[in-house]
Design a protein around this motif. Structure first.
Motif, PDB file in Angstrom:
ATOM      1  N   PRO A 172       0.528  -9.422  -4.064  1.00 30.16           N
ATOM      2  CA  PRO A 172      -0.510 -10.354  -3.761  1.00 30.16           C
ATOM      3  C   PRO A 172       0.041 -11.788  -3.434  1.00 30.16           C
ATOM      4  O   PRO A 172      -0.264 -12.447  -2.411  1.00 30.16           O
ATOM      5  CB  PRO A 172      -1.424 -10.168  -4.490  1.00 30.16           C
ATOM      6  N   LEU A 173       0.716 -12.327  -4.556  1.00 31.15           N
ATOM      7  CA  LEU A 173       1.082 -13.585  -4.203  1.00 31.15           C
ATOM      8  C   LEU A 173       2.304 -13.731  -3.017  1.00 31.15           C
ATOM      9  O   LEU A 173       2.041 -14.786  -2.446  1.00 31.15           O
ATOM     10  CB  LEU A 173       2.023 -14.264  -5.618  1.00 31.15           C
ATOM     11  N   GLY A 174       3.219 -12.804  -2.949  1.00 30.70           N
ATOM     12  CA  GLY A 174       4.179 -12.933  -1.756  1.00 30.70           C
ATOM     13  C   GLY A 174       3.528 -12.502  -0.591  1.00 30.70           C
ATOM     14  O   GLY A 174       3.872 -13.468   0.363  1.00 30.70           O
ATOM     15  N   VAL A 175       2.786 -11.760  -0.449  1.00 30.28           N
ATOM     16  CA  VAL A 175       2.057 -11.668   0.865  1.00 30.28           C
ATOM     17  C   VAL A 175       1.033 -12.623   1.331  1.00 30.28           C
ATOM     18  O   VAL A 175       1.044 -13.113   2.529  1.00 30.28           O
ATOM     19  CB  VAL A 175       1.160 -10.082   0.919  1.00 30.28           C
ATOM     20  N   GLY A 176       0.270 -13.177   0.288  1.00 31.48           N
ATOM     21  CA  GLY A 176      -0.533 -14.418   0.840  1.00 31.48           C
ATOM     22  C   GLY A 176       0.278 -15.409   0.795  1.00 31.48           C
ATOM     23  O   GLY A 176      -0.327 -16.263   1.876  1.00 31.48           O
ATOM     24  N   ALA A 177       1.286 -15.846   0.309  1.00 31.57           N
ATOM     25  CA  ALA A 177       2.112 -17.134   0.442  1.00 31.57           C
ATOM     26  C   ALA A 177       2.685 -16.875   1.978  1.00 31.57           C
ATOM     27  O   ALA A 177       2.874 -17.803   2.712  1.00 31.57           O
ATOM     28  CB  ALA A 177       3.113 -17.297  -0.210  1.00 31.57           C
ATOM     29  N   ALA A 178       3.080 -15.620   2.335  1.00 34.60           N
ATOM     30  CA  ALA A 178       4.025 -15.301   3.554  1.00 34.60           C
ATOM     31  C   ALA A 178       2.895 -15.646   4.821  1.00 34.60           C
ATOM     32  O   ALA A 178       2.898 -15.976   5.887  1.00 34.60           O
ATOM     33  CB  ALA A 178       4.379 -14.061   3.758  1.00 34.60           C
ATOM     34  N   VAL A 179       1.512 -15.049   4.649  1.00 33.09           N
ATOM     35  CA  VAL A 179       0.548 -15.188   5.671  1.00 33.09           C
ATOM     36  C   VAL A 179      -0.101 -16.602   5.830  1.00 33.09           C
ATOM     37  O   VAL A 179       0.023 -17.142   7.043  1.00 33.09           O
ATOM     38  CB  VAL A 179      -0.770 -14.426   5.153  1.00 33.09           C
ATOM     39  N   TYR A 180       0.046 -17.453   4.818  1.00 29.71           N
ATOM     40  CA  TYR A 180      -0.241 -18.698   4.956  1.00 29.71           C
ATOM     41  C   TYR A 180       0.963 -19.656   5.557  1.00 29.71           C
ATOM     42  O   TYR A 180       0.517 -20.183   6.473  1.00 29.71           O
ATOM     43  CB  TYR A 180      -0.475 -19.498   3.448  1.00 29.71           C
ATOM     44  N   LEU A 181       2.076 -19.215   5.344  1.00 27.07           N
ATOM     45  CA  LEU A 181       3.123 -20.138   5.979  1.00 27.07           C
ATOM     46  C   LEU A 181       3.319 -19.651   7.365  1.00 27.07           C
ATOM     47  O   LEU A 181       3.637 -20.640   8.360  1.00 27.07           O
ATOM     48  CB  LEU A 181       4.456 -19.662   5.248  1.00 27.07           C
ATOM     49  N   MET A 226      11.559 -13.577  -9.537  1.00 29.02           N
ATOM     50  CA  MET A 226      12.842 -13.184  -8.859  1.00 29.02           C
ATOM     51  C   MET A 226      12.550 -12.579  -7.572  1.00 29.02           C
ATOM     52  O   MET A 226      13.397 -12.509  -6.428  1.00 29.02           O
ATOM     53  CB  MET A 226      13.722 -12.735  -9.582  1.00 29.02           C
ATOM     54  N   THR A 227      11.464 -11.677  -7.423  1.00 26.79           N
ATOM     55  CA  THR A 227      11.076 -10.744  -6.336  1.00 26.79           C
ATOM     56  C   THR A 227      10.322 -11.470  -5.220  1.00 26.79           C
ATOM     57  O   THR A 227      10.308 -11.197  -4.144  1.00 26.79           O
ATOM     58  CB  THR A 227      10.290  -9.804  -7.036  1.00 26.79           C
ATOM     59  N   LEU A 228       9.516 -12.701  -5.822  1.00 27.94           N
ATOM     60  CA  LEU A 228       8.877 -13.168  -4.640  1.00 27.94           C
ATOM     61  C   LEU A 228       9.377 -13.460  -3.374  1.00 27.94           C
ATOM     62  O   LEU A 228       9.015 -13.452  -2.363  1.00 27.94           O
ATOM     63  CB  LEU A 228       8.102 -14.463  -5.248  1.00 27.94           C
ATOM     64  N   PRO A 229      10.622 -14.575  -3.527  1.00 28.22           N
ATOM     65  CA  PRO A 229      11.291 -14.860  -2.257  1.00 28.22           C
ATOM     66  C   PRO A 229      11.646 -13.545  -1.223  1.00 28.22           C
ATOM     67  O   PRO A 229      11.500 -13.617  -0.126  1.00 28.22           O
ATOM     68  CB  PRO A 229      12.427 -15.453  -2.815  1.00 28.22           C
ATOM     69  N   THR A 230      11.916 -12.311  -2.049  1.00 24.87           N
ATOM     70  CA  THR A 230      12.322 -11.363  -0.989  1.00 24.87           C
ATOM     71  C   THR A 230      11.045 -10.888  -0.386  1.00 24.87           C
ATOM     72  O   THR A 230      11.210 -10.371   1.044  1.00 24.87           O
ATOM     73  CB  THR A 230      12.848 -10.045  -1.890  1.00 24.87           C
ATOM     74  N   ILE A 231       9.744 -10.620  -1.061  1.00 25.83           N
ATOM     75  CA  ILE A 231       8.735 -10.054  -0.401  1.00 25.83           C
ATOM     76  C   ILE A 231       8.189 -11.097   0.479  1.00 25.83           C
ATOM     77  O   ILE A 231       7.788 -10.777   1.638  1.00 25.83           O
ATOM     78  CB  ILE A 231       7.672  -9.931  -1.477  1.00 25.83           C
ATOM     79  N   ILE A 232       8.320 -12.439   0.229  1.00 23.58           N
ATOM     80  CA  ILE A 232       7.757 -13.559   1.434  1.00 23.58           C
ATOM     81  C   ILE A 232       8.673 -13.314   2.702  1.00 23.58           C
ATOM     82  O   ILE A 232       7.849 -13.138   3.620  1.00 23.58           O
ATOM     83  CB  ILE A 232       7.896 -14.933   0.491  1.00 23.58           C
ATOM     84  N   ILE A 233       9.957 -13.151   2.378  1.00 26.35           N
ATOM     85  CA  ILE A 233      10.672 -13.200   3.491  1.00 26.35           C
ATOM     86  C   ILE A 233      10.595 -11.929   4.435  1.00 26.35           C
ATOM     87  O   ILE A 233      10.487 -12.109   5.839  1.00 26.35           O
ATOM     88  CB  ILE A 233      12.220 -13.512   3.142  1.00 26.35           C
ATOM     89  N   ALA A 234      10.417 -11.021   3.623  1.00 26.39           N
ATOM     90  CA  ALA A 234      10.148  -9.629   4.541  1.00 26.39           C
ATOM     91  C   ALA A 234       8.862  -9.611   5.117  1.00 26.39           C
ATOM     92  O   ALA A 234       8.592  -9.276   6.185  1.00 26.39           O
ATOM     93  CB  ALA A 234      10.244  -8.611   3.241  1.00 26.39           C
TER      94      ALA A 234
END
Length: 436
Positions: free
Chosen positions: A234-243, A300-308
């Protein structure tokens, strides 16, 4: 206007130069092709060698040598008071009963103390566990004689699997000639056999290789993956959607994007140092607990999920957004009802790849102390635990020969899980992906 023509000698020289250049070009292409094929063959050969060595050393870990003993559950040893007290039943000398049972089946007198010591050397140091488990489950069996499978000692197991040379001197193989004769007799009479090693999957840490298992490591890894799934996705997807959809393009968002890309390349041990400083030293969370490992792996996993996720959102055609805006949808409705559902395949792929990467990490977990000797399987993420890659590391550093096959067997299981996760990512991607 007259057209000048080259003399025949010049034409021949020019054609020769062209042919020479073509030969060089074709030769360069052939060399490049050969180098490419050689690189692929070289990589596949090393991969096959790696998997072959793991399988060759690890498949025997799924079998364990055991004795089938007719154990007399003597009341005088197990329950001398006759009151069926739990404390007496737990502290009884079940190893004595196992040694007597094995001596009887081998035809050895129990009064022969040197022989009884050698018989004890054939049995695991934790031989009492199986018998105690049977008695505690049903105390009414006391006084009866039951057939019970008990584990053989680690050196006996290695000898039966061919990992120790029978022709070596007894001092080197650490199994005496008399013990070797007893083992041959037991195997010939059918009460010594290799059976499927269920203990490998359900047991915890042990100093004896024959009773060591990955049960604690599997549960610890499951707790950590659950925490990563609940926090990082949820944090990674939310950050990616916002950015990608809401953030203005300025120096701050550019800086955030650069840092996210840099974090994806940071060595994992740095995240271990961060977790040690923040979650253990500052927040006071328990050391060696799955919750700390899960939080570190989440970072450690957050950047991978955000970029993907950002890549998946970019892959959705602008026409989808324009069509949604054209029928009056708000920006949030457009993203929630149209863009995100179409980006789900890419998000799933990034999530699974990130989880697979986190599952195989060792360095950050070593930094937060998940190398504890844990025997009991944890029931909550706050209890001490270890992880599968850390368990492999701990077994690899053990001196006993029996841990060699345990190391390869656990590595085989970890590789199989990682392959399945990556295959799942590919299958989901192909199943749900839309081509625009």
């Amino acid at each position: 206007m007259a057209i000048e023509t080259l003399p025949d000698s010049h034409l021949g020289a020019h054609a020769a130069l062209i042919r020479k250049g073509l030969r060089r070009r074709y030769a360069a292409e052939r060399r490049f092709r050969i180098f490419g094929v050689a690189a692929i063959v070289f990589g596949i050969a090393f991969l096959l060698f790696l998997f072959g060595s793991i399988v060759a050393n690890g498949y025997t870990a799924f079998l364990q040598t055991s004795f089938r003993l007719d154990v007399p559950l003597e009341a005088s040893v197990i329950d001398p008071s006759g009151e069926r007290k739990a404390s007496e039943l737990r502290s009884a000398d079940y190893g004595l009963l196992a040694r007597r049972a094995l001596a009887a089946q081998l035809g050895v007198e129990t009064s022969d103390r040197p022989a009884m010591r050698e018989i004890g050397g054939l049995l695991s140091r934790d031989v009492d566990l199986e018998i105690r488990r049977v008695v505690l489950a049903d105390p009414s069996l006391i006084g009866q004689t039951l057939p019970i499978w008990v584990l053989a000692q680690g050196r006996v197991d290695s000898l039966m699997k061919g990992q120790l040379d029978r022709d070596l001197p007894a001092a080197v193989r650490k199994v005496s000639d008399r013990q070797l004769a007893w083992l041959d007799k037991a195997a010939a009479e059918g009460f010594l056999a290799k059976r499927f090693n269920t203990g490998l999957f359900v047991n915890g840490a042990s100093s004896s290789p024959e009773t060591a298992g990955i049960g604690v490591a599997v549960v610890g890894s499951m707790f950590m993956m659950l925490i990563v799934l609940l926090l990082a996705v949820p944090l990674g997807v939310g950050a990616a959607v916002y950015l990608e959809e809401f953030a203005p393009r300025n120096v701050w968002t550019d800086t955030i994007e650069v840092n996210i890309n840099n974090l994806a390349a940071v060595p994992s041990i740095v995240f271990g140092l961060l977790g040690l400083a923040i979650f253990i030293n500052l927040a006071g969370l328990p050391r060696s607990a799955s919750v700390v490992g899960g939080l570190v792996l989440t970072l450690m996993t957050l950047p991978t999920i955000i970029i993907a996720t950002r890549a998946a959102l970019k892959a959705v055609p602008p026409s989808i957004r324009e069509a949604a805006y054209g029928i009056g949808a708000s920006k949030m409705q457009t993203i929630a009802h149209h863009v995100l559902p179409l980006a789900v395949p890419g998000i799933l792929t990034g999530t699974i790849v990130g989880l697979a990467q986190a599952l195989g990490e060792t360095a950050p977990l070593l930094m937060i102390g998940m190398v504890a000797f844990v025997v009991e399987i944890p029931t909550t993420p706050l209890e001490p635990a270890t992880a599968l890659p850390v368990q492999i590391y701990m077994w690899a550093t053990s001196a006993e020969r029996g841990f060699v096959e345990r190391t390869s067997g656990a590595a085989l299981l970890l590789v199989a899980v990682l392959i399945c996760m990556n295959l799942l990512a590919v299958i989901l991607r192909r199943r749900f992906e839309r081509r625009w």
